[in-house]
Write a protein that holds these residues in place. Structure first.
Motif, PDB file in Angstrom:
ATOM      1  N   LEU A 117      -9.468  72.493 -33.934  1.00  0.00           N
ATOM      2  CA  LEU A 117      -9.959  71.428 -33.064  1.00  0.00           C
ATOM      3  C   LEU A 117      -9.589  71.700 -31.611  1.00  0.00           C
ATOM      4  O   LEU A 117     -10.444  71.573 -30.718  1.00  0.00           O
ATOM      5  CB  LEU A 117      -9.382  70.082 -33.520  1.00  0.00           C
ATOM      6  CG  LEU A 117      -9.840  68.861 -32.727  1.00  0.00           C
ATOM      7  CD1 LEU A 117     -11.334  68.632 -32.940  1.00  0.00           C
ATOM      8  CD2 LEU A 117      -9.065  67.648 -33.146  1.00  0.00           C
ATOM      9  N   VAL A 118      -8.361  72.106 -31.364  1.00  0.00           N
ATOM     10  CA  VAL A 118      -7.929  72.413 -29.994  1.00  0.00           C
ATOM     11  C   VAL A 118      -8.726  73.594 -29.445  1.00  0.00           C
ATOM     12  O   VAL A 118      -9.185  73.578 -28.293  1.00  0.00           O
ATOM     13  CB  VAL A 118      -6.407  72.695 -29.960  1.00  0.00           C
ATOM     14  CG1 VAL A 118      -5.972  73.300 -28.642  1.00  0.00           C
ATOM     15  CG2 VAL A 118      -5.640  71.418 -30.237  1.00  0.00           C
ATOM     16  N   TYR A 119      -8.942  74.626 -30.257  1.00  0.00           N
ATOM     17  CA  TYR A 119      -9.727  75.782 -29.828  1.00  0.00           C
ATOM     18  C   TYR A 119     -11.141  75.369 -29.456  1.00  0.00           C
ATOM     19  O   TYR A 119     -11.673  75.793 -28.423  1.00  0.00           O
ATOM     20  CB  TYR A 119      -9.763  76.848 -30.926  1.00  0.00           C
ATOM     21  CG  TYR A 119     -10.713  77.969 -30.618  1.00  0.00           C
ATOM     22  CD1 TYR A 119     -10.356  78.973 -29.731  1.00  0.00           C
ATOM     23  CD2 TYR A 119     -11.976  78.019 -31.194  1.00  0.00           C
ATOM     24  CE1 TYR A 119     -11.224  79.994 -29.428  1.00  0.00           C
ATOM     25  CE2 TYR A 119     -12.857  79.032 -30.892  1.00  0.00           C
ATOM     26  CZ  TYR A 119     -12.478  80.019 -30.014  1.00  0.00           C
ATOM     27  OH  TYR A 119     -13.346  81.027 -29.715  1.00  0.00           O
ATOM     28  N   MET A 120     -11.770  74.545 -30.286  1.00  0.00           N
ATOM     29  CA  MET A 120     -13.141  74.120 -30.004  1.00  0.00           C
ATOM     30  C   MET A 120     -13.214  73.283 -28.720  1.00  0.00           C
ATOM     31  O   MET A 120     -14.159  73.421 -27.941  1.00  0.00           O
ATOM     32  CB  MET A 120     -13.708  73.350 -31.193  1.00  0.00           C
ATOM     33  CG  MET A 120     -14.009  74.254 -32.355  1.00  0.00           C
ATOM     34  SD  MET A 120     -14.547  73.536 -33.927  1.00  0.00           S
ATOM     35  CE  MET A 120     -15.109  71.949 -33.576  1.00  0.00           C
ATOM     36  N   ILE A 121     -12.214  72.434 -28.480  1.00  0.00           N
ATOM     37  CA  ILE A 121     -12.208  71.621 -27.257  1.00  0.00           C
ATOM     38  C   ILE A 121     -12.073  72.516 -26.029  1.00  0.00           C
ATOM     39  O   ILE A 121     -12.829  72.375 -25.057  1.00  0.00           O
ATOM     40  CB  ILE A 121     -11.087  70.570 -27.319  1.00  0.00           C
ATOM     41  CG1 ILE A 121     -11.441  69.486 -28.340  1.00  0.00           C
ATOM     42  CG2 ILE A 121     -10.847  69.945 -25.950  1.00  0.00           C
ATOM     43  CD1 ILE A 121     -10.312  68.529 -28.640  1.00  0.00           C
ATOM     44  N   PHE A 122     -11.123  73.459 -26.051  1.00  0.00           N
ATOM     45  CA  PHE A 122     -10.954  74.353 -24.914  1.00  0.00           C
ATOM     46  C   PHE A 122     -12.174  75.253 -24.723  1.00  0.00           C
ATOM     47  O   PHE A 122     -12.570  75.541 -23.591  1.00  0.00           O
ATOM     48  CB  PHE A 122      -9.685  75.197 -25.052  1.00  0.00           C
ATOM     49  CG  PHE A 122      -8.440  74.452 -24.689  1.00  0.00           C
ATOM     50  CD1 PHE A 122      -8.330  73.814 -23.465  1.00  0.00           C
ATOM     51  CD2 PHE A 122      -7.373  74.375 -25.559  1.00  0.00           C
ATOM     52  CE1 PHE A 122      -7.191  73.126 -23.109  1.00  0.00           C
ATOM     53  CE2 PHE A 122      -6.226  73.687 -25.221  1.00  0.00           C
ATOM     54  CZ  PHE A 122      -6.129  73.052 -23.988  1.00  0.00           C
ATOM     55  N   HIS A 123     -12.774  75.704 -25.809  1.00  0.00           N
ATOM     56  CA  HIS A 123     -13.979  76.522 -25.710  1.00  0.00           C
ATOM     57  C   HIS A 123     -15.104  75.732 -25.068  1.00  0.00           C
ATOM     58  O   HIS A 123     -15.833  76.259 -24.219  1.00  0.00           O
ATOM     59  CB  HIS A 123     -14.393  77.020 -27.099  1.00  0.00           C
ATOM     60  CG  HIS A 123     -15.581  77.914 -27.072  1.00  0.00           C
ATOM     61  ND1 HIS A 123     -15.518  79.216 -26.645  1.00  0.00           N
ATOM     62  CD2 HIS A 123     -16.880  77.694 -27.399  1.00  0.00           C
ATOM     63  CE1 HIS A 123     -16.711  79.762 -26.713  1.00  0.00           C
ATOM     64  NE2 HIS A 123     -17.556  78.856 -27.166  1.00  0.00           N
TER      65      HIS A 123
END
Length: 139
Positions: A75-81
């Motif tokens: 989830l954090v990766y997708m938000i930053f991406h």
């Protein structure tokens, strides 16, 4: 006959006592029953003893924490991406809009030059044609 009376009296009294004992057993069982605390502690001890004697299945204690870390990390990766993509697309859009504005200005200047050149060339061209016609006609 005396003996038979005694036997029947003894039998009757023993039957009476047996009936009383059977009726008194529920009361005795309530008095002698363990309290809820004793039942809870005995169940807890038996469950801890049974769990320590049996091996745990593989990953039963670590599966949920690992899955939770994986889900939160994704989830954090997708938000930053998404944030990175949004910033980059805004930057590219700004560059392209500047380029379009420059190309529009260049096109307008070229069209103005062309219209000026046409007006000058057509007037010169028309004057040449008329002069040639005058020479031919009035020769």
């Amino acid at each position: 006959m005396n003996r038979t009376l005694r036997r029947t009296a003894l039998q009757d009294s023993s039957r009476l006592l047996m009936g009383l004992r059977q009726n008194l057993r529920p009361i005795e069982s309530i008095r002698s029953s363990p309290s809820l605390l004793q039942i809870y502690t005995s169940c807890r001890q038996s469950s801890s003893q049974s769990s320590s004697s049996q091996p745990e299945p593989f990953g039963s204690s670590t599966l949920w924490p690992v899955a939770r870390i994986y889900i939160v990390g994704s989830l954090v990766y997708m938000i930053f991406h998404w944030i990175w993509w949004k910033l980059e697309s805004d930057e590219i859009e700004e560059k392209l809009s500047d380029r379009v504005a420059n190309l529009e200005q260049e096109l307008e200047s070229l069209l103005e030059e062309r219209s000026l050149a046409r007006s000058q060339s057509t007037s010169g061209y028309v004057s040449r044609i008329t002069s040639l016609l005058h020479k031919l006609v009035f020769w």
